[in-house]
Design an enzyme around this catalytic site. Sequence first.
Site, PDB file in Angstrom:
ATOM      1  N   PRO A  89     -70.958  47.569 -20.443  1.00 52.42           N
ATOM      2  CA  PRO A  89     -71.285  47.392 -21.859  1.00 52.42           C
ATOM      3  C   PRO A  89     -71.724  48.689 -22.525  1.00 52.42           C
ATOM      4  O   PRO A  89     -72.656  49.331 -22.069  1.00 52.42           O
ATOM      5  CB  PRO A  89     -72.450  46.399 -21.812  1.00 52.42           C
ATOM      6  CG  PRO A  89     -73.109  46.649 -20.486  1.00 52.42           C
ATOM      7  CD  PRO A  89     -72.047  47.149 -19.551  1.00 52.42           C
ATOM      8  N   ASP A 111     -74.263  46.433 -24.789  1.00 53.80           N
ATOM      9  CA  ASP A 111     -75.592  46.729 -24.291  1.00 53.80           C
ATOM     10  C   ASP A 111     -76.500  46.773 -25.517  1.00 53.80           C
ATOM     11  O   ASP A 111     -76.226  47.524 -26.460  1.00 53.80           O
ATOM     12  CB  ASP A 111     -75.576  48.095 -23.595  1.00 53.80           C
ATOM     13  CG  ASP A 111     -76.649  48.183 -22.538  1.00 53.80           C
ATOM     14  OD1 ASP A 111     -77.510  47.288 -22.480  1.00 53.80           O
ATOM     15  OD2 ASP A 111     -76.629  49.161 -21.769  1.00 53.80           O
ATOM     16  N   TRP A 125     -81.288  49.461 -17.734  1.00 52.08           N
ATOM     17  CA  TRP A 125     -80.294  49.706 -16.674  1.00 52.08           C
ATOM     18  C   TRP A 125     -80.277  48.560 -15.671  1.00 52.08           C
ATOM     19  O   TRP A 125     -79.298  48.333 -14.987  1.00 52.08           O
ATOM     20  CB  TRP A 125     -80.590  51.020 -15.950  1.00 52.08           C
ATOM     21  CG  TRP A 125     -80.344  52.191 -16.823  1.00 52.08           C
ATOM     22  CD1 TRP A 125     -81.279  52.917 -17.508  1.00 52.08           C
ATOM     23  CD2 TRP A 125     -79.087  52.789 -17.137  1.00 52.08           C
ATOM     24  NE1 TRP A 125     -80.680  53.911 -18.224  1.00 52.08           N
ATOM     25  CE2 TRP A 125     -79.342  53.872 -18.008  1.00 52.08           C
ATOM     26  CE3 TRP A 125     -77.765  52.519 -16.760  1.00 52.08           C
ATOM     27  CZ2 TRP A 125     -78.327  54.680 -18.515  1.00 52.08           C
ATOM     28  CZ3 TRP A 125     -76.755  53.319 -17.259  1.00 52.08           C
ATOM     29  CH2 TRP A 125     -77.049  54.384 -18.129  1.00 52.08           C
ATOM     30  N   GLN A 134     -72.377  57.979 -15.049  1.00 52.76           N
ATOM     31  CA  GLN A 134     -72.778  56.675 -14.537  1.00 52.76           C
ATOM     32  C   GLN A 134     -72.974  56.651 -13.027  1.00 52.76           C
ATOM     33  O   GLN A 134     -73.403  55.642 -12.483  1.00 52.76           O
ATOM     34  CB  GLN A 134     -71.764  55.598 -14.957  1.00 52.76           C
ATOM     35  CG  GLN A 134     -71.605  55.456 -16.454  1.00 52.76           C
ATOM     36  CD  GLN A 134     -72.900  55.038 -17.152  1.00 52.76           C
ATOM     37  OE1 GLN A 134     -73.817  54.510 -16.543  1.00 52.76           O
ATOM     38  NE2 GLN A 134     -72.996  55.304 -18.447  1.00 52.76           N
ATOM     39  N   TRP A 167     -74.917  53.253 -14.304  1.00 51.93           N
ATOM     40  CA  TRP A 167     -74.372  51.918 -14.070  1.00 51.93           C
ATOM     41  C   TRP A 167     -73.805  51.736 -12.660  1.00 51.93           C
ATOM     42  O   TRP A 167     -74.044  50.723 -12.012  1.00 51.93           O
ATOM     43  CB  TRP A 167     -73.301  51.640 -15.128  1.00 51.93           C
ATOM     44  CG  TRP A 167     -72.890  50.221 -15.208  1.00 51.93           C
ATOM     45  CD1 TRP A 167     -73.712  49.132 -15.319  1.00 51.93           C
ATOM     46  CD2 TRP A 167     -71.559  49.707 -15.181  1.00 51.93           C
ATOM     47  NE1 TRP A 167     -72.966  47.980 -15.379  1.00 51.93           N
ATOM     48  CE2 TRP A 167     -71.645  48.301 -15.305  1.00 51.93           C
ATOM     49  CE3 TRP A 167     -70.302  50.297 -15.088  1.00 51.93           C
ATOM     50  CZ2 TRP A 167     -70.521  47.482 -15.323  1.00 51.93           C
ATOM     51  CZ3 TRP A 167     -69.181  49.478 -15.113  1.00 51.93           C
ATOM     52  CH2 TRP A 167     -69.290  48.092 -15.224  1.00 51.93           C
ATOM     53  N   LYS A 199     -69.123  71.509 -26.102  1.00 50.68           N
ATOM     54  CA  LYS A 199     -69.241  70.064 -26.263  1.00 50.68           C
ATOM     55  C   LYS A 199     -68.771  69.656 -27.647  1.00 50.68           C
ATOM     56  O   LYS A 199     -68.937  70.400 -28.607  1.00 50.68           O
ATOM     57  CB  LYS A 199     -70.711  69.655 -26.109  1.00 50.68           C
ATOM     58  CG  LYS A 199     -71.118  69.460 -24.669  1.00 50.68           C
ATOM     59  CD  LYS A 199     -72.476  68.810 -24.599  1.00 50.68           C
ATOM     60  CE  LYS A 199     -72.899  68.665 -23.142  1.00 50.68           C
ATOM     61  NZ  LYS A 199     -74.215  68.094 -22.991  1.00 50.68           N
ATOM     62  N   LYS A 238     -70.797  66.742 -33.687  1.00 47.35           N
ATOM     63  CA  LYS A 238     -70.630  66.298 -35.059  1.00 47.35           C
ATOM     64  C   LYS A 238     -70.988  67.408 -36.015  1.00 47.35           C
ATOM     65  O   LYS A 238     -70.364  67.591 -37.045  1.00 47.35           O
ATOM     66  CB  LYS A 238     -71.549  65.097 -35.302  1.00 47.35           C
ATOM     67  CG  LYS A 238     -70.802  63.784 -35.294  1.00 47.35           C
ATOM     68  CD  LYS A 238     -71.706  62.666 -35.764  1.00 47.35           C
ATOM     69  CE  LYS A 238     -71.239  61.354 -35.149  1.00 47.35           C
ATOM     70  NZ  LYS A 238     -72.290  60.384 -35.003  1.00 47.35           N
TER      71      LYS A 238
END
Length: 995
Positions: A51, A90, A543, A584, A588, A621, A624
């Site tokens: 999620p 999530d 988590w 992750q 996760w 990276k 924005k």
Amino acid sequence: MPEEKTDHKTKSESALLEEAVLDHWQKCDLDGLVAKESLRRKKQFVFFDGPPFANGLPHYGHILAMSIKDAVVRFRLLLNEGVILKFGWDTHGLPVEYEVEKELNLKSRKDILKFGIKEFNNNCRNSVLKYRVEWEKVIKRLGRLGSVRDAYITMSPDYMEAIWWVFKQVYDKGLVYEAFQSLPYCPRCATPLSNFETSQGYKENVPADSLYVLFPLRESPEYLLAWTTTPWTLPGNILLALGGDFCYLLIKILEGEHQGKSVWVLKERVSSVFRDISYEVLKEEKGSNLIKKYTRGYKPLFSPLKKEAAIFKDCLFRLVEADFVSAEEGTGIVHIAPAYGEEDLLLTEAIFGKEKAKEIVELTQHIDSSGQVKKEFHLFAGSSVFEFNDLLKEKLLKEGKVLKEEKIFHSYPFCWRCDSPLIFYALPAWYIAVSKIKNELVAANKKIHWVPAHLKEGRFGKWLQEARDWAISRQRFWGTPLPIWRCLKCQNIRVFGSKEELLKAVGQRVTLEDLHRPEIDTVLVPCSCGAQMKRVEEVLDCWFESGAMPYAHQNILKDFSGDVEKFLKSGRFPADFIAEGQDQTRGWFYTLLVLSVILTKKPAFKNVIVNGMILAKDGKKLSKKLRNYPEVSEVFASYGADTLRLFLLSSPAVEAKEVRFSSEELAKTAYKSLNLAKNLLKFFQDYAKLHNLKDFVVCFQEETILDFWLKHRTFKAVLKTKEALLGFRLAKAAHEVIDYINDLSLWYLRRNRDRVRADVDSQKARIMLSNLLSALYHLAFMMLPFTPFFAEHIFLTLKEYLKEGQKLPVSLQLALWPNTEGYNDEILKDMLLLRKLVSEILNQRKNTQINVRQPLRKATIAYPGFLIEENLTAYERIICEETNILEVVFKKAKRLKVNIDTQIDEELRFLGAKREFLRLVQNLRKLNNCKLSDKIDLEIFAESEFIYKLAKEVNKEYGKRLLINSLTFRTQPENNFLTAEIFGNRFWLSIKRHF
Ligand SMILES: [Zn+2]
Ligand SMILES: [Zn+2]
């Protein structure tokens, strides 16, 4: 190059094509059909979707992960497997709380309490799916299969209740405990973090002011020199630790502010600490002897913090021995502050016992849980821990309590959510004893197939070997509340695994709509001692909630009555496949494994694709602020989703490597390959129309060697693509497809154009076109996982030309992967050799600098032999045509060798001129936008007889092919005639479409 935007002004042809396909999918309810079909299928492919948080817009990292998931799922469906697709959100935890705090301008935990937990949580609830609609749009536009409407949401009552159930399982196995420990702590978020959250936030080369602090001994005028990189912890100092077997030197300082003072420092560290101060060595002593000698210890830097601390007066501020003292850095004398350091607390507990150590911490902890200096501590009270750090440093320097200050650069942890520097902070927290199941975790990991493979024993395997207990309680508000109730009197504890269990224990009728705070905190449970039990305040680490998704998104509590055996037998666990980003491995992937090993003794997933980072074209990276990447919506509108997907899925990003992303990169391979495929389809359509052909059958007809080759080349691509996809090697599979498109376009189509010319008999043209159609049909299947829009477009287009088109499913997604019976690679090997020979001859031709359109007489080829020798004549013809050589003589030899005859006689020259003229007319047809079936009238004026002779010859030989209706020689050129030249002969010509 970005595709021209069409008259719609904002969208390219590609984008419009994709939107038409989307329309088709919606009209036929593809998601619904796939779901229904999946339930019917015998073999199930279990996929768990991790999620994402929907409180920001999806970025390229999400798009990459989603493309990977979609590609694998689409492929599995083609293999006649059922896939239940359930998207998830999530919704709990720090990321949400942080956003809401910013919106409401709440600066601390205290502010939230003042604002009210109920209101605060309501704000979280409303903000968490703020971007859901945008996400759903991107998911659809990307061509991701599956309905997003019935996604699982971690804040839903059912999901939260299942989380309670999972927690209870862990608790019942004796793996949950409460402890007073020093933990990585975010002072801004006012909550401890787990070790894996912390490990995600380390930054390198963070500057820090380290101090060499002088501690005066009580029994002598000498000093102990201790080194710290966190001056703010000094008020919490209670002991100084030395290495018992280490040798310490007493140093007399000979210059500067501290001239004349004598200080103890570890022998190995002297040259480094005093590298810029002149000194002399007075004596030498073992650490253990110093401890014995100075039993009254040292004078504290600060007068005892609180009056109560006086009770410890006689045992604090002593010298003690510790085995963690290192000779690598500092002074060999370590400042011990149990309120702030992990080892510090353990050492204090070892000396004073756990209970006393806790008391000492409470008395010496001058920083409160929101990271501010407590009022009781009179120095700089109310300042934040980091302001305090600077203020205190200045004060100590001014007071002459510091030998020197030194700037260092070290790696330091920051909060993964709010980016504040973390501190270590002792407090009570709840843990899962992961260290107890370390071996089981390592064993379970052995059963997981990792892509890329190195992660298994590398990044992930190493992480498991170091597995530490998991701090799962958060002193926060927006999360699943810990289902632990504690008696206010006897401290007895009860854990509840469902709402029903809780309500039964409460005894009286209560309604419990929502499990969130603060309502849940008002539920009191009677204790057997007669007093009341109240819920502990903390909520669960989010988590934990995502790690528990296998049991919560398919509700184990409701659908399987909490029966693990039944759940395991259902075939819905473990997942055959999951995919997420490399971060992750400490998120996760890790929490999934920890919980599945505790609950089921199995890994929660069998195969995992780990994707890498997408960077800007300069290697930075994506940001924005810097706007160093094209907007997702813009890429969709110009290149289309297919190009983006093909670029990402064919890149090393699908194997955890970094990839640079820019419009130029998109254009380089993905866009080009897709365009080749589009041209192939267009070619088929154009010529099928030209010859008015329909009712095709998907079947390769082997009229020529190239047809035979095409069949096996197609089968090979189908097989190789499948093999790579079965191994979850997406980039490898994508390149098989790209290579096939290239071969199809640059070899089969290029070599066979003449077979469908306007003057060719339609029934003959049908053979080549039928083969091209069969190849495109197979290509559609191979492309579907990567470029679902164009693949579907091929399928829908071809359906109209197919005899049995009506019987095919409404979408390619519902068709089944083609079979490749009769595949044989001999012809492919031969063709490789043949193409090698061709390129060798072309190379030699290039060296002679004779134009390739000039025919040459002969090439002699020494070669190792073809597998199918009976094809030799056919191969020879291909070589002749490809290289423009009239005759090839083969000679067998071990090594390849080519010799070409470069003599050009009159006959060859005239032949060359004919080719030039032919090419010229063909180009002019194109320039004049002649349709394939248009006839032309050709008019010529030339200065020499040569050109007239040439034109007559070409008309005689190729007139039908060029669709020349009339050839007229003029006595002078008209104004609109074009000038041309062949072998130095100038002439003027015009071609007109004949009506
Ligand atoms: Zn934070
Ligand atoms: Zn009690």
